[in-house]
Scaffold this motif. Structure first.
Motif, PDB file in Angstrom:
ATOM      1  N   ASP A 177       0.827  -1.213   0.000  1.00  0.00           N
ATOM      2  CA  ASP A 177       0.000   0.000   0.000  1.00  0.00           C
ATOM      3  C   ASP A 177       0.858   1.258   0.000  1.00  0.00           C
ATOM      4  N   LEU A 178       2.000   1.211   0.705  1.00  0.00           N
ATOM      5  CA  LEU A 178       2.858   2.395   0.760  1.00  0.00           C
ATOM      6  C   LEU A 178       3.357   2.778  -0.624  1.00  0.00           C
ATOM      7  N   VAL A 179       3.718   1.772  -1.424  1.00  0.00           N
ATOM      8  CA  VAL A 179       4.187   2.047  -2.788  1.00  0.00           C
ATOM      9  C   VAL A 179       3.072   2.671  -3.613  1.00  0.00           C
ATOM     10  N   SER A 180       1.857   2.147  -3.460  1.00  0.00           N
ATOM     11  CA  SER A 180       0.723   2.690  -4.214  1.00  0.00           C
ATOM     12  C   SER A 180       0.468   4.150  -3.849  1.00  0.00           C
ATOM     13  N   TRP A 181       0.548   4.457  -2.556  1.00  0.00           N
ATOM     14  CA  TRP A 181       0.302   5.835  -2.130  1.00  0.00           C
ATOM     15  C   TRP A 181       1.419   6.769  -2.577  1.00  0.00           C
ATOM     16  N   LEU A 182       2.661   6.318  -2.495  1.00  0.00           N
ATOM     17  CA  LEU A 182       3.768   7.148  -2.969  1.00  0.00           C
ATOM     18  C   LEU A 182       3.657   7.406  -4.471  1.00  0.00           C
ATOM     19  N   LEU A 183       3.267   6.367  -5.206  1.00  0.00           N
ATOM     20  CA  LEU A 183       3.066   6.518  -6.647  1.00  0.00           C
ATOM     21  C   LEU A 183       1.935   7.493  -6.923  1.00  0.00           C
ATOM     22  N   ALA A 184       0.860   7.392  -6.136  1.00  0.00           N
ATOM     23  CA  ALA A 184      -0.277   8.290  -6.329  1.00  0.00           C
ATOM     24  C   ALA A 184       0.109   9.745  -6.068  1.00  0.00           C
ATOM     25  N   VAL A 185       0.873   9.980  -4.999  1.00  0.00           N
ATOM     26  CA  VAL A 185       1.295  11.346  -4.678  1.00  0.00           C
ATOM     27  C   VAL A 185       2.203  11.896  -5.774  1.00  0.00           C
ATOM     28  N   LEU A 186       3.162  11.090  -6.215  1.00  0.00           N
ATOM     29  CA  LEU A 186       4.099  11.531  -7.250  1.00  0.00           C
ATOM     30  C   LEU A 186       3.383  11.915  -8.533  1.00  0.00           C
ATOM     31  N   THR A 187       2.499  11.038  -9.001  1.00  0.00           N
ATOM     32  CA  THR A 187       1.821  11.296 -10.274  1.00  0.00           C
ATOM     33  C   THR A 187       0.767  12.398 -10.142  1.00  0.00           C
ATOM     34  N   ALA A 188       0.112  12.492  -8.981  1.00  0.00           N
ATOM     35  CA  ALA A 188      -0.894  13.534  -8.793  1.00  0.00           C
ATOM     36  C   ALA A 188      -0.254  14.919  -8.779  1.00  0.00           C
ATOM     37  N   VAL A 189       0.871  15.054  -8.080  1.00  0.00           N
ATOM     38  CA  VAL A 189       1.564  16.348  -8.042  1.00  0.00           C
ATOM     39  C   VAL A 189       2.078  16.726  -9.428  1.00  0.00           C
ATOM     40  N   SER A 190       2.671  15.758 -10.111  1.00  0.00           N
ATOM     41  CA  SER A 190       3.201  16.019 -11.454  1.00  0.00           C
ATOM     42  C   SER A 190       2.079  16.369 -12.429  1.00  0.00           C
ATOM     43  N   GLY A 191       1.002  15.573 -12.397  1.00  0.00           N
ATOM     44  CA  GLY A 191      -0.121  15.857 -13.283  1.00  0.00           C
ATOM     45  C   GLY A 191      -0.790  17.179 -12.964  1.00  0.00           C
ATOM     46  N   GLY A 192      -0.909  17.488 -11.668  1.00  0.00           N
ATOM     47  CA  GLY A 192      -1.517  18.761 -11.274  1.00  0.00           C
ATOM     48  C   GLY A 192      -0.700  19.948 -11.748  1.00  0.00           C
ATOM     49  N   TYR A 193       0.627  19.821 -11.682  1.00  0.00           N
ATOM     50  CA  TYR A 193       1.472  20.922 -12.150  1.00  0.00           C
ATOM     51  C   TYR A 193       1.317  21.125 -13.653  1.00  0.00           C
TER      52      TYR A 193
END
Length: 205
Positions: free
Chosen positions: A5-21
């Motif tokens: 789950d930790l990997v999934s959440w880290l991946l989600a944060v990384l891609t969400a921040v990048s996509g949001g920018y």
């Protein structure tokens, strides 16, 4: 997607921040050039400022939607049917392929985004099959296709990362004239993060 789950959440944060920018960059009108770059000015490669800004906006939109979609897929898992994601990313993949065939000057960018959309569609179909019978999952998951996508995104990440590291002080040319390296580097870093996120999601299949 499988994995801790930790990997999934880290991946989600990384891609969400990048996509949001990437999506935040759309607030600048493509027909409004940056200071010092008059509308319609022509660069050395023969493309006008406005045309290049439209291309950058197209890239920002595609990568923003890709990043946010990967974040949502990583968090929701099988809660959202894979068929839904397939319908979200399948049609844009086809449109990008058709658009790439029509415009040679944007072919490389659109083909890259089309591969990304096709990869999202493929992962969604594998997720949909994985929520059913194991036999269907085996039929949907193609090791050869997964390997090809991993090789593409891994190679693209290395190439893009090397370009990012080779950038030094000063300014770099963009669609709106020239911008400081820090600003251009942030944009490239966010786009690189989206590619790395795609690579990570393919690894967890």
């Amino acid at each position: 997607m499988h994995g801790p789950d930790l990997v999934s959440w880290l991946l989600a944060v990384l891609t969400a921040v990048s996509g949001g920018y990437c999506l935040s960059r759309l607030r600048h009108a493509p027909c409004s050039p940056a200071e010092g770059a008059p509308t319609g000015s022509t660069r050395a490669d023969g493309t006008t400022t406005v045309r290049r800004r439209w291309r950058d906006h197209e890239s920002d939109l595609a990568e923003g939607l890709m990043g946010c979609g990967m974040a949502a897929m990583a968090v929701t898992g099988t809660a959202v049917p894979g068929e839904v994601w397939a319908w979200v990313y399948g049609p844009p993949a086809v449109l990008l392929l058709l658009a790439a065939a029509r415009r040679p000057d944007r072919r490389a960018h659109r083909l890259h985004h089309a591969v990304g959309a096709l990869a999202m569609t493929y992962m969604a179909l594998v997720m949909a099959a994985g929520s059913g019978h194991s036999g269907h999952h085996a039929a949907a998951d193609s090791p050869a296709l997964t390997g090809a996508l991993l090789a593409y995104f891994g190679g693209y990440a290395l190439w893009s990362g090397s370009r990012l590291l080779s950038t030094s002080g000063g300014t770099v040319p963009t669609s709106g004239g020239t911008v400081p390296v820090a600003s251009a580097g942030l944009t490239k870093a966010c786009r690189l993060s989206v590619v790395i996120g795609m690579f990570a999601m393919l690894l967890t299949m």
